[in-house]
Design a protein around this motif. Structure first.
Motif, PDB file in Angstrom:
ATOM      1  N   THR A 112       0.610   0.783 -23.174  1.00  0.00           N
ATOM      2  CA  THR A 112       1.359   1.563 -22.199  1.00  0.00           C
ATOM      3  C   THR A 112       0.705   1.351 -20.842  1.00  0.00           C
ATOM      4  OG1 THR A 112       1.795   3.248 -23.860  1.00  0.00           O
ATOM      5  CG2 THR A 112       2.207   3.848 -21.586  1.00  0.00           C
ATOM      6  N   LEU A 113       1.527   0.999 -19.872  1.00  0.00           N
ATOM      7  CA  LEU A 113       1.054   0.853 -18.502  1.00  0.00           C
ATOM      8  C   LEU A 113       1.679   1.953 -17.663  1.00  0.00           C
ATOM      9  CD1 LEU A 113       1.537  -2.489 -19.414  1.00  0.00           C
ATOM     10  CD2 LEU A 113       0.021  -2.488 -17.467  1.00  0.00           C
ATOM     11  N   HIS A 114       0.859   2.607 -16.853  1.00  0.00           N
ATOM     12  CA  HIS A 114       1.288   3.666 -15.950  1.00  0.00           C
ATOM     13  C   HIS A 114       1.081   3.162 -14.524  1.00  0.00           C
ATOM     14  CE1 HIS A 114       1.041   6.550 -19.328  1.00  0.00           C
ATOM     15  NE2 HIS A 114       0.039   5.786 -19.691  1.00  0.00           N
ATOM     16  N   PHE A 115       2.067   3.333 -13.690  1.00  0.00           N
ATOM     17  CA  PHE A 115       2.020   2.836 -12.319  1.00  0.00           C
ATOM     18  C   PHE A 115       2.100   4.015 -11.358  1.00  0.00           C
ATOM     19  CE2 PHE A 115       3.699  -0.359 -15.076  1.00  0.00           C
ATOM     20  CZ  PHE A 115       3.099  -1.526 -14.665  1.00  0.00           C
ATOM     21  N   HIS A 116       1.028   4.256 -10.607  1.00  0.00           N
ATOM     22  CA  HIS A 116       0.974   5.334  -9.621  1.00  0.00           C
ATOM     23  C   HIS A 116       1.229   4.711  -8.249  1.00  0.00           C
ATOM     24  CE1 HIS A 116      -1.105   7.970 -12.571  1.00  0.00           C
ATOM     25  NE2 HIS A 116      -1.581   6.826 -12.992  1.00  0.00           N
ATOM     26  N   ASP A 117       2.234   5.182  -7.543  1.00  0.00           N
ATOM     27  CA  ASP A 117       2.558   4.662  -6.218  1.00  0.00           C
ATOM     28  C   ASP A 117       1.486   5.130  -5.226  1.00  0.00           C
ATOM     29  OD1 ASP A 117       3.589   4.015  -3.709  1.00  0.00           O
ATOM     30  OD2 ASP A 117       5.627   4.583  -4.227  1.00  0.00           O
ATOM     31  N   ILE A 118       0.729   4.183  -4.675  1.00  0.00           N
ATOM     32  CA  ILE A 118      -0.326   4.501  -3.707  1.00  0.00           C
ATOM     33  C   ILE A 118      -0.038   3.871  -2.347  1.00  0.00           C
ATOM     34  CG2 ILE A 118      -2.120   4.895  -5.443  1.00  0.00           C
ATOM     35  CD1 ILE A 118      -3.144   2.033  -4.819  1.00  0.00           C
ATOM     36  N   THR A 119       1.239   3.590  -2.099  1.00  0.00           N
ATOM     37  CA  THR A 119       1.629   2.910  -0.862  1.00  0.00           C
ATOM     38  C   THR A 119       1.218   3.702   0.374  1.00  0.00           C
ATOM     39  OG1 THR A 119       3.500   1.940  -2.036  1.00  0.00           O
ATOM     40  CG2 THR A 119       3.571   1.875   0.374  1.00  0.00           C
ATOM     41  N   ILE A 120       1.446   5.010   0.380  1.00  0.00           N
ATOM     42  CA  ILE A 120       1.092   5.826   1.553  1.00  0.00           C
ATOM     43  C   ILE A 120      -0.411   5.750   1.813  1.00  0.00           C
ATOM     44  CG2 ILE A 120       0.980   8.200   2.440  1.00  0.00           C
ATOM     45  CD1 ILE A 120       3.673   8.684   0.989  1.00  0.00           C
ATOM     46  N   ALA A 121      -1.204   5.883   0.762  1.00  0.00           N
ATOM     47  CA  ALA A 121      -2.662   5.813   0.914  1.00  0.00           C
ATOM     48  C   ALA A 121      -3.100   4.437   1.414  1.00  0.00           C
ATOM     49  CB  ALA A 121      -3.354   6.139  -0.407  1.00  0.00           C
ATOM     50  N   GLN A 126      -5.011   0.891   5.778  1.00  0.00           N
ATOM     51  CA  GLN A 126      -4.815  -0.250   6.678  1.00  0.00           C
ATOM     52  C   GLN A 126      -4.822   0.203   8.132  1.00  0.00           C
ATOM     53  OE1 GLN A 126      -4.829  -3.495   6.015  1.00  0.00           O
ATOM     54  NE2 GLN A 126      -4.548  -3.960   8.179  1.00  0.00           N
ATOM     55  N   SER A 127      -4.160   1.321   8.410  1.00  0.00           N
ATOM     56  CA  SER A 127      -4.122   1.853   9.768  1.00  0.00           C
ATOM     57  C   SER A 127      -5.524   2.231  10.239  1.00  0.00           C
ATOM     58  CB  SER A 127      -3.200   3.071   9.817  1.00  0.00           C
ATOM     59  OG  SER A 127      -3.219   3.661  11.082  1.00  0.00           O
ATOM     60  N   LEU A 128      -6.292   2.864   9.364  1.00  0.00           N
ATOM     61  CA  LEU A 128      -7.668   3.246   9.696  1.00  0.00           C
ATOM     62  C   LEU A 128      -8.524   2.011   9.972  1.00  0.00           C
ATOM     63  CD1 LEU A 128      -9.615   5.623   9.981  1.00  0.00           C
ATOM     64  CD2 LEU A 128     -10.075   5.432   7.532  1.00  0.00           C
ATOM     65  N   LEU A 129      -8.360   0.973   9.165  1.00  0.00           N
ATOM     66  CA  LEU A 129      -9.099  -0.273   9.368  1.00  0.00           C
ATOM     67  C   LEU A 129      -8.756  -0.891  10.724  1.00  0.00           C
ATOM     68  CD1 LEU A 129     -11.000  -2.476   8.273  1.00  0.00           C
ATOM     69  CD2 LEU A 129      -9.000  -3.499   7.164  1.00  0.00           C
ATOM     70  N   GLU A 130      -7.466  -0.904  11.066  1.00  0.00           N
ATOM     71  CA  GLU A 130      -7.045  -1.455  12.357  1.00  0.00           C
ATOM     72  C   GLU A 130      -7.639  -0.658  13.513  1.00  0.00           C
ATOM     73  OE1 GLU A 130      -2.784  -1.449  12.004  1.00  0.00           O
ATOM     74  OE2 GLU A 130      -2.806  -3.131  10.580  1.00  0.00           O
TER      75      GLU A 130
END
Length: 191
Positions: A112-121, A126-130
């Motif tokens: 069983t694979l579970h996929f947690h959407d972490i796009t916002i994080a 990425q914004s913090l790195l920039e």
């Protein structure tokens, strides 16, 4: 053969989960996918059956989901989750945290694979790195440095600008505590 009540409960829980989930065989073929997974990858549930789950998460350089499942099949417990990027047919990109677990029955092993959407994080990261890169650049141009020192501790953290101001290479590390103290004392003028 009619489904047992436990099987019906499992299917209802699996299907209604807000997390994207798939049940796969040892060859990573999709045996069952819930609505959330279908939505995540942008394909109908019937289109997903018997496709390789890792085809939806493959990058040019690697196939991270394949690596994750193969590690679990070989008995590894070290790598049970990873972050990867899903790209749908419509070129929509979604970052997911994938966790994998083995499900054994008397007849076979499934995963069983579970996929947690972490796009916002990931977008915030990425914004913090920039912003950090921009701040480093502005500090360098303005010859501005900063440091952090915890009270009662000799551990310090310097920004790149501080290294530049004092003529040290950040790759070689900061000077020892006595040298740092003498550098900062020379900046303080007596009143």
């Amino acid at each position: 053969m009619p489904l047992k009540s436990e099987e019906i409960d499992f299917q209802e829980i699996f299907e209604s989960s807000p997390l994207a989930k798939v049940l796969i065989d040892r060859d990573r073929n999709i045996l069952y996918a819930n609505k959330a997974f279908s939505s995540l990858v942008g394909s109908g549930k019937s289109e997903l059956l018997n496709q390789k789950v890792d085809d939806f998460f493959q990058t040019e350089a690697e196939n991270p989901v394949k690596r994750l499942v193969e590690a679990l099949i070989k008995g590894s417990t070290e790598e049970v989750q990873l972050e990867t990027l899903s790209t749908t047919e419509k070129n929509s990109k979604t970052w997911v945290m994938v966790t994998c677990s083995e499900q054994k029955s008397s007849k076979a092993s499934f995963y069983t694979l579970h996929f947690h959407d972490i796009t916002i994080a990931k977008n915030k990261e990425q914004s913090l790195l920039e912003k950090e890169i921009l701040l480093d650049h502005m500090s360098e141009l303005g010859k501005i440095g900063g440091w952090q020192l915890e009270p009662g501790s000799s551990d310090a953290v310097w920004t790149k600008g501080t290294y530049q101001i004092f003529g040290f290479d950040p790759e070689k590390g900061m000077p020892d505590q006595e040298r740092r103290k003498s550098l900062f004392e020379c900046l303080i003028e007596p009143r």
